[in-house]
Design an enzyme around this catalytic site. Structure first.
Site, PDB file in Angstrom:
ATOM      1  N   GLU A 168       0.847  -1.190   0.000  1.00  0.00           N
ATOM      2  CA  GLU A 168       0.000   0.000   0.000  1.00  0.00           C
ATOM      3  C   GLU A 168       0.889   1.248   0.000  1.00  0.00           C
ATOM      4  O   GLU A 168       1.909   1.302   0.688  1.00  0.00           O
ATOM      5  CB  GLU A 168      -0.872  -0.034   1.255  1.00  0.00           C
ATOM      6  CG  GLU A 168      -1.656   1.216   1.546  1.00  0.00           C
ATOM      7  CD  GLU A 168      -2.295   1.188   2.930  1.00  0.00           C
ATOM      8  OE1 GLU A 168      -3.188   2.016   3.166  1.00  0.00           O
ATOM      9  OE2 GLU A 168      -1.892   0.345   3.764  1.00  0.00           O
TER      10      GLU A 168
ATOM     11  N   ASP B 223      13.521  -4.094  14.000  1.00  0.00           N
ATOM     12  CA  ASP B 223      14.517  -3.265  13.306  1.00  0.00           C
ATOM     13  C   ASP B 223      14.094  -1.806  13.401  1.00  0.00           C
ATOM     14  O   ASP B 223      14.063  -1.083  12.396  1.00  0.00           O
ATOM     15  CB  ASP B 223      14.639  -3.714  11.842  1.00  0.00           C
ATOM     16  CG  ASP B 223      15.880  -3.153  11.146  1.00  0.00           C
ATOM     17  OD1 ASP B 223      16.767  -2.614  11.832  1.00  0.00           O
ATOM     18  OD2 ASP B 223      15.955  -3.257   9.909  1.00  0.00           O
TER      19      ASP B 223
END
Length: 286
Positions: free
Chosen positions: A92, A193
């Site tokens: 998206e 992360d």
């Protein structure tokens, strides 16, 4: 390749998509990034070598793992696959904004995500990557064992192959159960992360995180990494602590957790990261 990606998007969404405009955008240091648009919609596409399609599958599954918590915004994965010599991931498109974001809200929403707990222990349903480095997620009942074996020791093994020298490695690995003794850890869903390049805000100010290296682990690994490269604004930590305060001893544990990322940076980029890792090891061991 682009025609194949258009066809895949059309099949998955049920709405015909045909690229009319294509432009390069930042995809990080691992992948190439592109924005594909027709007259109505835009998608973000990452490209890499065909052999890396597993990395994109894992990223897609990680984003979906976060999405189902209904806590913090991530880009919806659309599809992934291979075309010729390339692998691709279609996401998206989120319009990101500059300026001031709602950092307290970012902290609160991340804390809510961290309350998603696994009944299977520490790990995840598949292995994934941290950057382009394999990340092993074998289910393990004990956090100290998981972190020792599948995080630090694995990175040390890779680093030795690159010529890295870590004289106190064995002493550190042996010390981890003692360092983590008494620390009550639940297997929280973590981004894995979470540095500044993987967090941001939409034009309306909605917090967004992306490019995850998802697994279930100690939630402190995410908070520690936010401090590794300059830190997030104070409002982020204030918002987080309002919802899910950290336990005593975090300041000592964060160096241990950030060592994983510095070792990974050595394995990815070499350079002075080995020296930084050795300084961190010395700090941890006192």
């Amino acid at each position: 390749m682009w025609t194949e990606i258009d066809t895949h998007i059309s099949q998955v969404t049920g709405k015909k998509f045909q690229t009319q405009r294509q432009r390069g955008v930042s995809g990080g240091c691992i992948n190439q990034g592109y924005a594909l648009s027709d007259s109505d919609l835009t998608y973000f596409v990452k490209l890499n070598q065909a052999s890396q399609v597993g990395m994109f599958e894992a990223e897609s599954l990680g984003l979906r793992e976060i999405l189902v918590t209904d806590t913090i915004l991530v880009p919806q994965p659309i599809c992934w696959g291979t075309s010729g010599k390339y692998s691709y991931l279609v996401l998206e498109w989120l319009e990101m904004g500059g300026g001031k974001g709602k950092w307290e809200e970012m902290g609160r929403k991340l804390a809510a995500m961290h309350k998603a707990i696994s009944s299977k222990g520490f790990g995840w349903k598949i292995h994934n990557t941290i950057g382009s480095t394999p990340q092993i997620n074998t289910w393990t009942g004990d956090w100290a064992e998981f972190y020792t074996k599948y995080r630090l020791n694995y990175q040390f093994q890779l680093a030795r192959r690159r010529g890295g020298s870590f004289p106190q490695q064995d002493r550190l690995l042996a010390a981890i159960p003692g360092i983590l003794a008494g620390h009550q850890v639940e297997p929280s869903l973590v981004h894995g992360d979470l540095w500044g390049g993987n967090a941001g805000f939409t034009l309306s100010g909605e917090p967004v995180i992306f490019d995850p290296a998802t697994y279930f682990g100690d939630r402190e690994v995410d908070i520690a990494m936010t401090e590794l490269f300059g830190g997030f604004p104070p409002g982020f930590y204030q918002g987080y602590h309002q919802v899910f305060p950290l336990q005593p001893g975090y300041q000592q544990r964060k160096t241990l957790y950030n060592l994983y990322h510095i070792l990974n940076h050595f394995n990815l980029f070499g350079g002075g990261y080995a020296s930084q890792a050795n300084r961190m090891i010395a700090q941890i061991l006192g």
